[in-house]
Enzyme design. Structure first.
Site, PDB file in Angstrom:
ATOM      1  N   ASP A 138      -2.971  -1.748   9.893  1.00 53.03           N
ATOM      2  CA  ASP A 138      -2.983  -1.817   8.431  1.00 53.03           C
ATOM      3  C   ASP A 138      -3.492  -3.147   7.890  1.00 53.03           C
ATOM      4  OD1 ASP A 138      -1.920   0.725   8.343  1.00 53.03           O
ATOM      5  OD2 ASP A 138       0.123   0.086   7.883  1.00 53.03           O
TER       6      ASP A 138
ATOM      7  N   LYS B 194       0.843  -1.204   0.000  1.00 52.03           N
ATOM      8  CA  LYS B 194       0.000   0.000   0.000  1.00 52.03           C
ATOM      9  C   LYS B 194       0.871   1.244   0.000  1.00 52.03           C
ATOM     10  CE  LYS B 194       0.812   1.341   4.462  1.00 52.03           C
ATOM     11  NZ  LYS B 194       1.495   2.600   4.838  1.00 52.03           N
TER      12      LYS B 194
END
Length: 299
Positions: A138, A10
């Site tokens: 996350d 990401k």
């Protein structure tokens, strides 16, 4: 039988950070974009408990004990369904370690989905996301992929529309940065300041929805960047090299030390990557496209 799951890295196109909470975490407005750098996690039945192995350029930096998020994910799923975590987890690692791109979180999400498929536990998406949230801020996004706004400490997700491809160049640093250390430095730098409540920037959301790289470049922000640069000042040279090469935007990815450069298109990304490789300011350079799909079981 074995099950392999592919999971993306990401980049944070907005990372707004509030003051430290009593529990030590920080409230965030965290706009995630999954990109096409992947780890693959393969789960294979084992008769002798839980084992983790790893291959890839940074494999030597990956813990193989129960501190690994992949191992913790397998244990969490096994505990929830009352079974032994008898599994061999093999990680083919391509996401930089300690690079601010959620590589460890990706492995946790990948292991969770792989073990769910291997063991036939049939966990719902909501159950998987609940386990992910318990593993780390996350990890839920690594499962979901695409683009999403994370609030709370980042674990509460609202999926976002993405209207086109965004081309990125990532410069990998010579050493890692500890996420807790970066947050501690953020707290030190902000001591005595009245930090605003973090909120999503509508300009970021609109640029993603339109697939407008130029508009996104103007809007990207990372509140952790000053802290990362304070701990790793050499990253400023990498950022400057990418800007000089024509990047639309240059920023530290998450807590760093990977630096991210938004390009106009694939050709521009390739050109920027070439300049960065020749600059001597990083150990390696990768290109990727977002948004990428989340954790996916491979056939």
């Amino acid at each position: 039988m074995s099950v392999t799951v592919r999971v993306p890295a990401k980049v944070n196109v907005q990372l707004a950070v509030g003051a430290a909470r009593p529990d030590g975490f920080h409230d965030l407005a965290n706009v995630f974009l999954a990109v096409s750098l992947y780890d693959e996690v393969t789960a294979t039945p084992a008769a002798d408990g839980l084992r983790v192995t790893c291959e890839g350029p940074d494999a030597g930096q990956v813990p193989l004990d129960r501190t690994n998020l992949a191992a913790r994910a397998a244990e969490a799923l096994a505990a929830r369904y009352g079974r032994a975590p008898d599994v061999h987890l093999h990680i083919a690692k391509d996401i930089p370690v300690a690079g601010g791109m959620a590589g460890g979180s990706a492995d946790g999400a990948g292991a969770l989905l792989a073990c769910d498929a291997l063991w036939g536990t049939g966990a719902s998406r909501e159950e998987l996301l609940e386990i992910c949230a318990g593993l780390g801020s996350d990890v839920p996004f690594s499962l979901v992929g695409g683009a999403a706004l994370g609030t709370g400490r980042g674990e509460r997700l609202a999926e976002l529309e993405v209207g086109g491809d965004f081309h990125w160049v990532f410069a990998l640093a010579a050493r890692g940065l500890s996420t807790p250390a970066v947050f501690r430095e953020f707290d030190r730098l902000g001591e005595g300041l009245d930090l605003p409540e973090p909120v999503a920037d509508q300009a970021v959301l609109d640029a993603l929805a339109k697939g407008d790289a130029a508009a996104l470049a103007v809007a990207v922000t990372n509140d952790l960047q000053p802290a990362a640069l304070s701990l790793f000042p050499e990253l400023s040279d990498t950022l400057a090299a990418g800007r000089a090469a024509g990047a639309l935007a240059a920023l530290v990815s998450g807590s760093g030390p990977t630096t991210a450069f938004l390009a106009t298109d694939a050709r521009s990304a390739s050109d920027i990557a070439g300049v960065l490789r020749a600059s001597g300011t990083c150990r390696d350079v990768r290109t990727a496209v977002g948004a990428a799909a989340g954790a996916t079981v491979l056939d």
